[in-house]
Design a protein around this motif. Structure first.
Motif, short mmCIF file in Angstrom:
data_model
loop_
_atom_site.label_atom_id
_atom_site.label_comp_id
_atom_site.label_asym_id
_atom_site.label_seq_id
_atom_site.Cartn_x
_atom_site.Cartn_y
_atom_site.Cartn_z
N PHE A 1 -17.01 37.06 54.16
CA PHE A 1 -15.59 36.79 54.41
C PHE A 1 -15.36 35.29 54.62
CE2 PHE A 1 -14.36 41.32 55.82
CZ PHE A 1 -13.82 41.58 54.57
N ALA A 2 -15.94 34.50 53.70
CA ALA A 2 -15.68 33.05 53.62
C ALA A 2 -16.07 32.30 54.89
CB ALA A 2 -14.22 32.79 53.29
N ALA B 1 -23.65 28.55 55.51
CA ALA B 1 -24.21 29.13 54.29
C ALA B 1 -23.13 29.29 53.22
CB ALA B 1 -24.87 30.47 54.60
N PHE B 2 -21.95 29.75 53.64
CA PHE B 2 -20.86 29.92 52.68
C PHE B 2 -20.42 28.56 52.13
CE2 PHE B 2 -16.49 30.19 51.32
CZ PHE B 2 -16.48 31.37 50.55
N ALA B 3 -20.28 27.58 53.00
CA ALA B 3 -19.85 26.24 52.57
C ALA B 3 -20.87 25.63 51.61
CB ALA B 3 -19.66 25.35 53.79
N GLN B 4 -22.14 25.88 51.87
CA GLN B 4 -23.19 25.34 51.00
C GLN B 4 -23.10 25.97 49.62
OE1 GLN B 4 -27.15 24.63 52.80
NE2 GLN B 4 -27.94 26.00 51.20
N ARG B 5 -22.91 27.29 49.56
CA ARG B 5 -22.77 27.98 48.28
C ARG B 5 -21.50 27.52 47.56
NH1 ARG B 5 -26.04 30.70 45.28
NH2 ARG B 5 -24.56 32.38 44.85
N ALA B 6 -20.43 27.32 48.30
CA ALA B 6 -19.16 26.88 47.70
C ALA B 6 -19.31 25.50 47.08
CB ALA B 6 -18.06 26.87 48.75
N GLU B 7 -20.09 24.63 47.72
CA GLU B 7 -20.32 23.29 47.17
C GLU B 7 -21.17 23.36 45.91
OE1 GLU B 7 -19.47 19.36 47.05
OE2 GLU B 7 -18.73 20.78 48.57
N GLU B 8 -22.17 24.23 45.94
CA GLU B 8 -23.02 24.39 44.75
C GLU B 8 -22.22 24.91 43.56
OE1 GLU B 8 -26.03 27.03 46.11
OE2 GLU B 8 -27.01 25.54 47.41
N LYS B 9 -21.25 25.78 43.84
CA LYS B 9 -20.42 26.36 42.77
C LYS B 9 -19.21 25.49 42.45
CE LYS B 9 -22.97 30.02 42.36
NZ LYS B 9 -23.77 30.24 41.13
N GLU B 10 -19.10 24.34 43.11
CA GLU B 10 -18.03 23.36 42.87
C GLU B 10 -16.63 23.99 42.99
OE1 GLU B 10 -18.87 21.48 39.14
OE2 GLU B 10 -20.58 20.35 39.95
N ILE B 11 -16.45 24.78 44.05
CA ILE B 11 -15.14 25.37 44.33
C ILE B 11 -14.19 24.26 44.76
CG2 ILE B 11 -13.86 27.11 45.64
CD1 ILE B 11 -16.03 28.23 43.78
N PRO C 1 -11.58 22.02 46.64
CA PRO C 1 -11.26 21.96 48.08
C PRO C 1 -9.95 22.65 48.44
CG PRO C 1 -12.07 19.84 47.33
CD PRO C 1 -11.93 20.69 46.10
N LYS C 2 -8.96 22.63 47.55
CA LYS C 2 -7.68 23.29 47.85
C LYS C 2 -7.87 24.79 48.04
CE LYS C 2 -3.91 20.70 48.04
NZ LYS C 2 -2.96 20.82 49.17
N VAL C 3 -8.75 25.37 47.23
CA VAL C 3 -9.04 26.80 47.36
C VAL C 3 -9.78 27.07 48.67
CG1 VAL C 3 -10.24 28.77 46.33
CG2 VAL C 3 -9.11 27.07 44.86
N LEU C 4 -10.74 26.20 48.96
CA LEU C 4 -11.51 26.37 50.19
C LEU C 4 -10.63 26.17 51.43
CD1 LEU C 4 -14.81 24.53 49.23
CD2 LEU C 4 -14.46 26.99 49.49
#
Length: 424
Positions: free
Chosen positions: A266-267, A375-385, A387-390
């Motif tokens: 859940f993000a 852990a979620f933030a690390q995965r989000a950075e790897e997937k280049e999500i 920042p507005k979505v995050l």
């Protein structure tokens, strides 16, 4: 017009002396000015000549004093006649009487730091902020070890705080039972933040001014938040955690693993919100909740992993409509202080459980509840999500906060740059 003359009292006082002074009369009503002078006998006063007789040892000095006072009174009568329409004999005497020496009022006591701090702690407790109350109470206790409980705000100068910082850096970490582990830079900063909070509250209350304020600006205490390395579990490690089958002796770790995974999926949900997760939060295939930290509402789709986890708890019938059982022993959720107190204890327990689980998985990483967010933030950075979505997923009010947070996990460009430089 009032009249004045020197008179002696007709009756002796308790010391067998006859007071001598000035009598002022206005419209037949007298008032007297006696200033402690007296004669041993009325025979020592010559009423006709208005002077003390020579048989008195200090006749000249006393006569001159009385004549001078009489002249002052007559002058005051003329002033009254000139400036005022109505006055009394008593008004004249009161205008002439020597004014009593006024003792200067005692200097106000400087406000005690502890008084402001006690009010602050009481306020946090009243608001139900158990975690804030407990954490800041501990930091204030450490400050009193250094300063004493009678320390005042003016005493807390820049130099004083520098000595306190040294005290903290050389002191033992109270959370470590063994060895002499010094406090980390971030912990020292957190201790100074509490002092600054109390000083700011004193300023707002008008107890202290800007002149003695020791924080910020040139040659003052500047509080900087040093960056710490934030390392979360990677995808393979999360899969190991998800698939691990606990033996009979480790079944007590099952719920902690599950709530950690829910936080991740859940993000990076905060553990407080996960513990308060209710069945009523799930509607029409989505999860709706308001973040407890900042009151930001939002919703997320329910990942299949989470659906499978919460399915385990559907028939359990936990109290208060809660999904997880950690708060089941509470009488209710209305007493915020008791709820936060229990959450604080449970969070520590889950952290201990996750430490044991990491040992079972042979993963040498910290997997405390908050690390699910990392852990979620690390995965989000790897997937280049983007920042507005995050920002929307994290419920941050400012995109700057999101970008600063994600910068802790942004290594790709730096890695590529290093490789480009050394590849020859």
């Amino acid at each position: 017009m009032a009249t004045a003359k020197i008179v002696t009292w007709s009756r002796a006082d308790k010391n067998a002396q006859f007071p001598i002074g000035i009598k002022v009369s206005q419209n037949g009503i007298p008032a007297y000015l006696f200033e402690g002078n007296a004669l041993a006998s009325r025979d020592l006063w010559d009423a006709t000549k208005q002077q003390v007789k020579k048989s008195h040892p200090h006749h000249m000095r006393l006569t001159n004093f009385l004549i001078k006072r009489l002249a002052e009174i007559n002058e005051k009568i003329l002033e009254f006649e000139t400036d005022r329409k109505r006055y009394s004999a008593e008004d004249v005497v009161n205008a002439i009487k020597p004014k009593p020496i006024q003792e200067p009022p005692p200097a106000p006591k400087p406000p005690l730091f502890k008084d402001v701090a006690d009010n602050y702690l009481q306020e946090q407790k009243g608001l139900g902020n158990y975690d804030v109350w407990k954490s800041d109470r501990s930091k204030l206790k450490r400050f009193y070890e250094f300063a004493g409980e009678d320390v005042t705000f003016p005493k807390i100068t820049v130099e004083y705080l520098r000595r306190y910082t040294l005290f903290l850096r050389t002191g033992r970490n109270l959370n470590r039972k063994e060895g002499h582990t010094p406090l980390s830079d971030r912990t020292v900063t957190n201790h100074l933040l509490v002092i600054r909070t109390m000083y700011n509250r004193a300023k707002t209350a008008g107890l202290v001014g800007n002149k003695t304020y020791p924080f910020g600006g040139k040659e003052k205490i500047i509080i900087k938040f040093g960056k710490t390395e934030k390392i979360g579990l990677n995808g393979d490690e999360i899969n190991q955690l998800k698939q691990y089958q606990f033996s009979a002796q480790h079944t007590h770790l099952h719920d902690s693993r599950n709530i950690w995974l829910v936080c991740f999926y859940f993000a990076g949900m905060r553990i407080t919100d996960a513990l308060l997760l209710k069945w009523s939060d799930f509607q029409n295939g989505r999860f709706y909740y308001t973040m407890s930290k900042n009151g930001e509402p939002g919703s997320l789709p329910i990942p299949p992993v989470v659906s499978a986890i919460i399915e385990e708890y559907k028939t359990a019938g936990h109290a208060h409509d809660l999904v997880f059982p950690f708060l089941k022993n509470l009488d209710g959720l209305d007493n915020r202080y008791m709820v936060r107190r229990r959450i604080n204890s449970v969070t520590r327990l889950i952290g201990e459980h996750m430490g044991l689980i990491m040992g079972l998985l042979k993963i040498n990483k910290n997997a405390s509840p908050h690390k699910a967010r990392h852990a979620f933030a690390q995965r989000a950075e790897e997937k280049e999500i983007h920042p507005k979505v995050l920002q929307k997923m994290y419920r941050h009010e400012s995109i700057t906060t999101t970008m600063q947070y994600q910068s802790n996990f942004s290594h790709k460009k730096a890695d590529e740059a290093l490789e480009a430089v050394i590849d020859f």
